[in-house]
Design a protein around this motif. Structure first.
Motif, short mmCIF file in Angstrom:
data_model
loop_
_atom_site.label_atom_id
_atom_site.label_comp_id
_atom_site.label_asym_id
_atom_site.label_seq_id
_atom_site.Cartn_x
_atom_site.Cartn_y
_atom_site.Cartn_z
N TRP A 142 2.20 8.01 13.64
CA TRP A 142 1.03 7.24 13.20
C TRP A 142 0.49 7.78 11.89
CZ3 TRP A 142 0.16 2.84 15.57
CH2 TRP A 142 0.64 2.67 16.86
N VAL A 143 0.21 6.87 10.97
CA VAL A 143 -0.38 7.21 9.68
C VAL A 143 -1.60 6.32 9.52
CG1 VAL A 143 -0.01 7.23 7.19
CG2 VAL A 143 1.88 7.77 8.71
N TYR A 144 -2.73 6.92 9.18
CA TYR A 144 -3.94 6.14 8.97
C TYR A 144 -4.09 5.76 7.51
CZ TYR A 144 -5.35 7.17 13.70
OH TYR A 144 -5.38 7.23 15.06
N GLY A 145 -4.44 4.50 7.28
CA GLY A 145 -4.64 4.02 5.92
C GLY A 145 -4.81 2.52 5.90
N ASP A 146 -5.08 1.99 4.73
CA ASP A 146 -5.33 0.57 4.53
C ASP A 146 -4.10 -0.06 3.86
OD1 ASP A 146 -6.21 -1.97 3.84
OD2 ASP A 146 -8.09 -1.28 2.96
N ALA A 147 -3.52 -1.05 4.51
CA ALA A 147 -2.32 -1.72 3.99
C ALA A 147 -2.61 -2.48 2.70
CB ALA A 147 -1.72 -2.65 5.03
N MET A 148 -3.87 -2.70 2.38
CA MET A 148 -4.23 -3.39 1.14
C MET A 148 -4.27 -2.42 -0.05
SD MET A 148 -4.43 -6.48 2.01
CE MET A 148 -5.24 -7.28 0.64
N ASN A 149 -4.09 -1.13 0.22
CA ASN A 149 -4.09 -0.11 -0.82
C ASN A 149 -2.63 0.25 -1.13
OD1 ASN A 149 -3.96 2.58 -1.98
ND2 ASN A 149 -6.15 2.69 -1.60
N LEU A 150 -2.17 -0.15 -2.31
CA LEU A 150 -0.76 0.03 -2.67
C LEU A 150 -0.30 1.48 -2.58
CD1 LEU A 150 1.90 -1.14 -3.68
CD2 LEU A 150 1.02 -0.92 -6.02
N SER A 151 -1.10 2.41 -3.06
CA SER A 151 -0.66 3.81 -3.04
C SER A 151 -0.54 4.32 -1.60
CB SER A 151 -1.59 4.70 -3.86
OG SER A 151 -2.90 4.71 -3.31
#
Length: 68
Positions: free
Chosen positions: A46-55
């Protein structure tokens, strides 16, 4: 074996893809929005983050051959 990245893993489509890959024994990395909680699943990183953030997606996709 090919590692896959699943975006939206806590949603209906992404969750279904994640479960199918897991059933097949495929190594999976799943991107999950911060604050979401999900039951641990064997073989899923599992990785937390926003898929709308390209980086964020680029970082999550490192060493993955497929993105769903």
């Amino acid at each position: 074996m090919t590692k896959s990245l699943v975006l939206g893993a806590s949603g209906a489509f992404g969750g279904a893809v994640l479960q199918e890959l897991q059933k097949r024994g495929q190594p999976v990395r799943a991107l999950l929005r911060p604050g979401r909680k999900i039951a641990k699943m064997e073989g899923v990183e599992w990785v937390y983050g926003d898929a709308m953030n390209l980086s964020t997606v680029i970082d999550a996709a490192k060493d993955c051959s497929v993105i769903y």
